[in-house]
Design a protein around this motif. Sequence first.
Motif, PDB file in Angstrom:
ATOM      1  N   PRO A   7       0.816  -1.218   0.000  1.00  0.00           N
ATOM      2  CA  PRO A   7       0.000   0.000   0.000  1.00  0.00           C
ATOM      3  C   PRO A   7       0.847   1.265   0.000  1.00  0.00           C
ATOM      4  O   PRO A   7       1.965   1.291   0.523  1.00  0.00           O
ATOM      5  N   LYS A   8       0.292   2.333  -0.611  1.00  0.00           N
ATOM      6  CA  LYS A   8       0.980   3.622  -0.669  1.00  0.00           C
ATOM      7  C   LYS A   8       0.837   4.315   0.680  1.00  0.00           C
ATOM      8  O   LYS A   8      -0.206   4.890   0.990  1.00  0.00           O
ATOM      9  N   ALA A   9       1.906   4.204   1.503  1.00  0.00           N
ATOM     10  CA  ALA A   9       1.906   4.862   2.817  1.00  0.00           C
ATOM     11  C   ALA A   9       3.245   4.605   3.471  1.00  0.00           C
ATOM     12  O   ALA A   9       3.875   3.565   3.273  1.00  0.00           O
ATOM     13  N   LYS A  10       3.660   5.629   4.223  1.00  0.00           N
ATOM     14  CA  LYS A  10       4.865   5.405   5.009  1.00  0.00           C
ATOM     15  C   LYS A  10       4.606   4.289   6.023  1.00  0.00           C
ATOM     16  O   LYS A  10       3.467   4.083   6.448  1.00  0.00           O
ATOM     17  N   VAL A  11       5.677   3.613   6.423  1.00  0.00           N
ATOM     18  CA  VAL A  11       5.570   2.580   7.454  1.00  0.00           C
ATOM     19  C   VAL A  11       5.733   3.275   8.801  1.00  0.00           C
ATOM     20  O   VAL A  11       6.765   3.892   9.085  1.00  0.00           O
ATOM     21  N   GLY A  12       4.702   3.207   9.622  1.00  0.00           N
ATOM     22  CA  GLY A  12       4.702   3.943  10.874  1.00  0.00           C
ATOM     23  C   GLY A  12       5.476   3.244  11.974  1.00  0.00           C
ATOM     24  O   GLY A  12       6.056   2.158  11.811  1.00  0.00           O
ATOM     25  N   GLN A  13       5.431   3.904  13.133  1.00  0.00           N
ATOM     26  CA  GLN A  13       6.156   3.371  14.307  1.00  0.00           C
ATOM     27  C   GLN A  13       5.615   2.007  14.692  1.00  0.00           C
ATOM     28  O   GLN A  13       4.414   1.849  14.904  1.00  0.00           O
ATOM     29  N   GLY A  14       6.502   0.991  14.725  1.00  0.00           N
ATOM     30  CA  GLY A  14       6.110  -0.371  15.049  1.00  0.00           C
ATOM     31  C   GLY A  14       5.338  -1.034  13.927  1.00  0.00           C
ATOM     32  O   GLY A  14       4.828  -2.144  14.100  1.00  0.00           O
ATOM     33  N   GLY A  15       5.278  -0.377  12.763  1.00  0.00           N
ATOM     34  CA  GLY A  15       4.507  -0.898  11.652  1.00  0.00           C
ATOM     35  C   GLY A  15       5.263  -1.920  10.839  1.00  0.00           C
ATOM     36  O   GLY A  15       6.494  -1.952  10.815  1.00  0.00           O
ATOM     37  N   THR A  16       4.528  -2.744  10.126  1.00  0.00           N
ATOM     38  CA  THR A  16       5.094  -3.783   9.281  1.00  0.00           C
ATOM     39  C   THR A  16       4.356  -3.788   7.950  1.00  0.00           C
ATOM     40  O   THR A  16       3.123  -3.656   7.908  1.00  0.00           O
ATOM     41  N   VAL A  17       5.139  -3.948   6.861  1.00  0.00           N
ATOM     42  CA  VAL A  17       4.538  -4.200   5.547  1.00  0.00           C
ATOM     43  C   VAL A  17       5.128  -5.501   5.038  1.00  0.00           C
ATOM     44  O   VAL A  17       6.292  -5.835   5.323  1.00  0.00           O
ATOM     45  N   THR A  18       4.310  -6.253   4.281  1.00  0.00           N
ATOM     46  CA  THR A  18       4.745  -7.553   3.781  1.00  0.00           C
ATOM     47  C   THR A  18       4.695  -7.541   2.253  1.00  0.00           C
ATOM     48  O   THR A  18       3.690  -7.121   1.654  1.00  0.00           O
ATOM     49  N   LEU A  19       5.792  -8.011   1.640  1.00  0.00           N
ATOM     50  CA  LEU A  19       5.963  -7.954   0.195  1.00  0.00           C
ATOM     51  C   LEU A  19       5.953  -9.357  -0.391  1.00  0.00           C
ATOM     52  O   LEU A  19       6.688 -10.239   0.074  1.00  0.00           O
ATOM     53  N   GLN A  20       5.143  -9.563  -1.411  1.00  0.00           N
ATOM     54  CA  GLN A  20       5.154 -10.820  -2.160  1.00  0.00           C
ATOM     55  C   GLN A  20       6.335 -10.778  -3.121  1.00  0.00           C
ATOM     56  O   GLN A  20       6.451  -9.876  -3.946  1.00  0.00           O
ATOM     57  N   VAL A  21       7.220 -11.749  -2.991  1.00  0.00           N
ATOM     58  CA  VAL A  21       8.381 -11.792  -3.882  1.00  0.00           C
ATOM     59  C   VAL A  21       8.321 -12.995  -4.809  1.00  0.00           C
ATOM     60  O   VAL A  21       8.712 -12.906  -5.981  1.00  0.00           O
ATOM     61  N   ALA A  22       7.876 -14.147  -4.321  1.00  0.00           N
ATOM     62  CA  ALA A  22       7.807 -15.339  -5.169  1.00  0.00           C
ATOM     63  C   ALA A  22       6.755 -15.126  -6.253  1.00  0.00           C
ATOM     64  O   ALA A  22       5.662 -14.615  -6.012  1.00  0.00           O
ATOM     65  N   GLY A  23       7.114 -15.497  -7.469  1.00  0.00           N
ATOM     66  CA  GLY A  23       6.185 -15.370  -8.593  1.00  0.00           C
ATOM     67  C   GLY A  23       6.168 -14.006  -9.217  1.00  0.00           C
ATOM     68  O   GLY A  23       5.302 -13.724 -10.048  1.00  0.00           O
ATOM     69  N   THR A  24       7.124 -13.120  -8.844  1.00  0.00           N
ATOM     70  CA  THR A  24       7.167 -11.775  -9.422  1.00  0.00           C
ATOM     71  C   THR A  24       8.539 -11.507 -10.016  1.00  0.00           C
ATOM     72  O   THR A  24       9.557 -12.021  -9.532  1.00  0.00           O
ATOM     73  N   SER A  25       8.592 -10.690 -11.084  1.00  0.00           N
ATOM     74  CA  SER A  25       9.838 -10.152 -11.663  1.00  0.00           C
ATOM     75  C   SER A  25      10.884 -11.219 -11.912  1.00  0.00           C
ATOM     76  O   SER A  25      12.060 -11.059 -11.587  1.00  0.00           O
ATOM     77  N   GLY A  26      10.458 -12.348 -12.451  1.00  0.00           N
ATOM     78  CA  GLY A  26      11.388 -13.415 -12.797  1.00  0.00           C
ATOM     79  C   GLY A  26      11.707 -14.346 -11.659  1.00  0.00           C
ATOM     80  O   GLY A  26      12.497 -15.289 -11.828  1.00  0.00           O
ATOM     81  N   ILE A  27      11.126 -14.109 -10.500  1.00  0.00           N
ATOM     82  CA  ILE A  27      11.336 -14.993  -9.349  1.00  0.00           C
ATOM     83  C   ILE A  27      10.266 -16.072  -9.400  1.00  0.00           C
ATOM     84  O   ILE A  27       9.066 -15.748  -9.511  1.00  0.00           O
ATOM     85  N   PRO A  28      10.665 -17.356  -9.356  1.00  0.00           N
ATOM     86  CA  PRO A  28       9.647 -18.408  -9.471  1.00  0.00           C
ATOM     87  C   PRO A  28       8.689 -18.407  -8.282  1.00  0.00           C
ATOM     88  O   PRO A  28       9.000 -17.875  -7.198  1.00  0.00           O
ATOM     89  N   ALA A  29       7.546 -19.050  -8.500  1.00  0.00           N
ATOM     90  CA  ALA A  29       6.513 -19.062  -7.465  1.00  0.00           C
ATOM     91  C   ALA A  29       6.832 -20.029  -6.341  1.00  0.00           C
ATOM     92  O   ALA A  29       6.265 -19.926  -5.245  1.00  0.00           O
ATOM     93  N   SER A  30       7.750 -20.989  -6.592  1.00  0.00           N
ATOM     94  CA  SER A  30       8.094 -21.963  -5.548  1.00  0.00           C
ATOM     95  C   SER A  30       9.579 -22.283  -5.621  1.00  0.00           C
ATOM     96  O   SER A  30      10.249 -21.984  -6.613  1.00  0.00           O
ATOM     97  N   GLY A  31      10.047 -22.948  -4.567  1.00  0.00           N
ATOM     98  CA  GLY A  31      11.457 -23.351  -4.517  1.00  0.00           C
ATOM     99  C   GLY A  31      12.411 -22.243  -4.147  1.00  0.00           C
ATOM    100  O   GLY A  31      13.621 -22.424  -4.154  1.00  0.00           O
ATOM    101  N   VAL A  32      11.895 -21.055  -3.795  1.00  0.00           N
ATOM    102  CA  VAL A  32      12.747 -19.921  -3.432  1.00  0.00           C
ATOM    103  C   VAL A  32      13.017 -19.969  -1.928  1.00  0.00           C
ATOM    104  O   VAL A  32      12.071 -19.980  -1.117  1.00  0.00           O
ATOM    105  N   THR A  33      14.284 -20.009  -1.570  1.00  0.00           N
ATOM    106  CA  THR A  33      14.632 -20.068  -0.138  1.00  0.00           C
ATOM    107  C   THR A  33      14.998 -18.705   0.433  1.00  0.00           C
ATOM    108  O   THR A  33      14.818 -18.461   1.623  1.00  0.00           O
ATOM    109  N   ALA A  34      15.536 -17.831  -0.398  1.00  0.00           N
ATOM    110  CA  ALA A  34      15.922 -16.492   0.074  1.00  0.00           C
ATOM    111  C   ALA A  34      15.965 -15.567  -1.122  1.00  0.00           C
ATOM    112  O   ALA A  34      16.101 -15.996  -2.270  1.00  0.00           O
TER     113      ALA A  34
END
Length: 937
Positions: A712-739
């Motif tokens: 979401p479009k917003a600064k991350v506030g105090q104690g806040g957390t944002v979670t990003l989907q990385v698997a399956g995006t921008s050439g990264i496979p949907a499975s088998g990714v360890t890091a």
Amino acid sequence: MTCLLGVIAALLLPVGAAQAAPVAEDCVGVTEGRYAGTFTAAVKTHCLELPSPQGARIAALTSRGGGLTVQVEVVDRNGTAQCTAGDLSQGSCELTGTAPFRALVHADDTEATGPYGVHFVRTDVLQKECRTLPAGTFGADSGTVRLETGNGVFSHCLTIPADAHSTSELLRIRYGFPEDGELIPRYLVSMIDTDGDGPSCYSHPTANQPIRTDGLTSCSFSAGKAYTVLVHGQDAPRSHTLDRWDVTPTARGCAVSPATAVGAPAATGASGQSGTPRCHRITTSAATDRLRIDARDAHNSTHTLVMGGDGGTACYQKNLACAPTGSTSYQVVTQVPDGWDLSDSYRLDAWKIATAAGPAPECVRPASIAYGYGPLTGTLSEERTGVCAALPSVDGDRFRADITATDGGSYAPVPSLYSKAGTNLCMGRSPSYDCQGSDQSLYVLALPDRTERTAYRAELVCTSAPCGSEEVTIGTVTPTTVQSGTVATLTVQGTALGMGTTVNLTGGPAPLTARTVSVSDDARTLKATVDLRTAPAGHWNISVSALNHQYAAGTLTVTPPPVSGLGTYKPVTPTRLMDTRSGLGVPKAKVGQGGTVTLQVAGTSGIPASGVTAVVLNVTATDPTTASHVSVYPDGTPRSSASNLNFTAGQTIPNLVVVPVVNGKVSFYNNAGSVDLIADVAGYYTTDGSGSTYKPVTPTRLMDTRGGLGVPKAKVGQGGTVTLQVAGTSGIPASGVTAVVLNVTATDPTTGSYVSVYPDGTTRTSASNLNFSAGQTIPNLVVVPVVNGKVSFYNNAGSVDLIADVAGYYTTDGSGSSYKPVTPTRLMDTRGGLGVPKAKVGQGGIVTLQVAGTSGIPASGVTAVVLNVTATDPTTDSYVSVYPDGTTRTSASNLNFTTGQTIPNLVIVPVVNGKVSFYNNAGSVDLIADVAGYYTK
């Protein structure tokens, strides 16, 4: 012949005075015995007519001080001289002229007057008035004859019957001294047999006794001959004693024991009174055996006199060890001389150190002594009294014997280096002795006097190397081919090799010296290690240096490192391993100027104890006292010029580090001031094949909270957390990714804070990835495990925009690349023209760096490279992007900086055409790149 036992001896036995009878107008007739006369006026001579017949042998003894001193000469009736004054004093004056014989007596001082005495003794037959000197028994004080002088008595005679002595006898002479000390004793003792011959005698001196009070004299007697003992000294009140003992194998009172093995427990004996001799008979199986005999006591006072089987002197009296041979039995006479400290008891070592076949079997036989022998360590005690070694030495060898007590005691073992003739060729005293070698020397370490136990360290150092018969020769050096990137062990074959021998390699960028780690006991095989971890491939010339000489020894081919068995990546939960503020992992203290701390990583926090080639750490510098830089490098290796963090006073700044692991450890060096350091582990590389391989991707922006990219479009506030989907995006496979590898940038924060990036759905640890102050824009590379195909970003305080650019990912499908760490090395520096032209990178400018085929990176097969990139002295705020050569640059960035700032960031960038490119957005800036490793198929 006569035997002179001593010019200062007191062995006197009173006999009756002779009766004089006038027989001529000018002579006085006397009988054999003692005559007393007086010079009443200054006259020249008194004439005494003797009763002795032609052919007789006589002695004429006079007082040796304390009264009127006279001289005696003997003539026959015709006035013909018969003998000298010396013959008369020794009892060998033979009367060959015409009887009657006359003794002419005159004073030394012709003007002197007073009484005098002359003692006439016939020596060709035993005299009844001469008492018998009995043979004694050792230890019993039997057979002692007491002799008194004074009141006109100054001389005595004694007899030894023909059947009452052995062929070798020992006499002890003990005499009294005047209490006032005004008259120094002067005595003369002689012996003569009835044929006019005397025994062969030797008076054994005793140290520190200028006037002997209990000296021992050994004499060889003729079998079947009777002897007269003549003693004359002073007419002064004294009391003296005389003893004699048989010292042949028939001696009485000798304790009998066989020679022992080297180091066996000693025989013991009671010292008795000062000056009293004791006897031990030591037996051995063959006359060719060589023994080592030594008496020890608490004061180092017991002397030994060693007689052989025939009674002859094998070792003269001394308080040192001796090494006799030539007999199957030895009479060892021990004595503590008068004036020496007397111990209650002593111990007698009698070792068989050699036979006709060579040194004793318990003596070790070193194969080489080219540079010495030892060091030996151990303990000597009354249970193990000594050790020995048969050295392959030659005449002319010289050694320094360094002997020390290692238990804090005062007395170390005593070294001996015996020649085949039994001569000890060591001189000096503890702790260092000078020893001269001979053909096949016998080295002995013995328990010393004054102690019953000593722990020791003993080393013979050859000071004329090489010792022994071998000269230095150099044969083969193996192996002839080794791989770069390793610590190789070289084996040198030759002779007379030593720990001081060095193996040298030349022909590369700089000469290398191998470290000698071991030499075989026979000095024929040497092993040395040489560090080739940064050595380039090629042919190196080998030379061996020994004793100031160089020997050519062929060539060594150094091959490129193999590409198989490279490391694969194992992510771990981000965990704090080190914090100097609290003493976590290292001592609690800032790292000072030029200081280094070393962190154990293998075997901690899920990292295995072995097989780890490199570790991924997020390293943070905090609260520095001045501007400085920190280098992170493999433990035990030379630190290069590469750096990992640059900071100013008071700044808190992190940077990701991928560092090789050596000895299970990594080291951290601070250049200036002092600083606290924090290290959080993200993962490690292992050679066991159990990890993930790396797949680089075109750097792509996955997240930007400013525009709502990925989150979401917003600064991350105090104690806040944002979670990003990385698997399956921008050439990264949907499975088998360890890091995933992300370059994370914090921008426009409202206050100082930190950000942690961690696997989705897991408990966040104390590890952090970015630290920043209000308004600062700062990036840092993050390698983070992927769970549920996602990663999470936590902000501690205030609010902040976050950006994430992906560089690659790790996969379990085996399709990726493996990692090879290299020693951190500087590849590029625009300030000096290293790797690229010497010039700042201007606005919109690009420089391209060749990485493949340099600094241990292979020329082909490289898929990505790990670089620590530093921007320094920028003229304005800007950012730098690092991307594969020949590709279209994306919007992803790697470094963000402000005017004048120096800041590093780790970059994992794909390699195309063997190169990578660096783009600067605004102003101009100097760029530095240090390589940490590479990925290859």
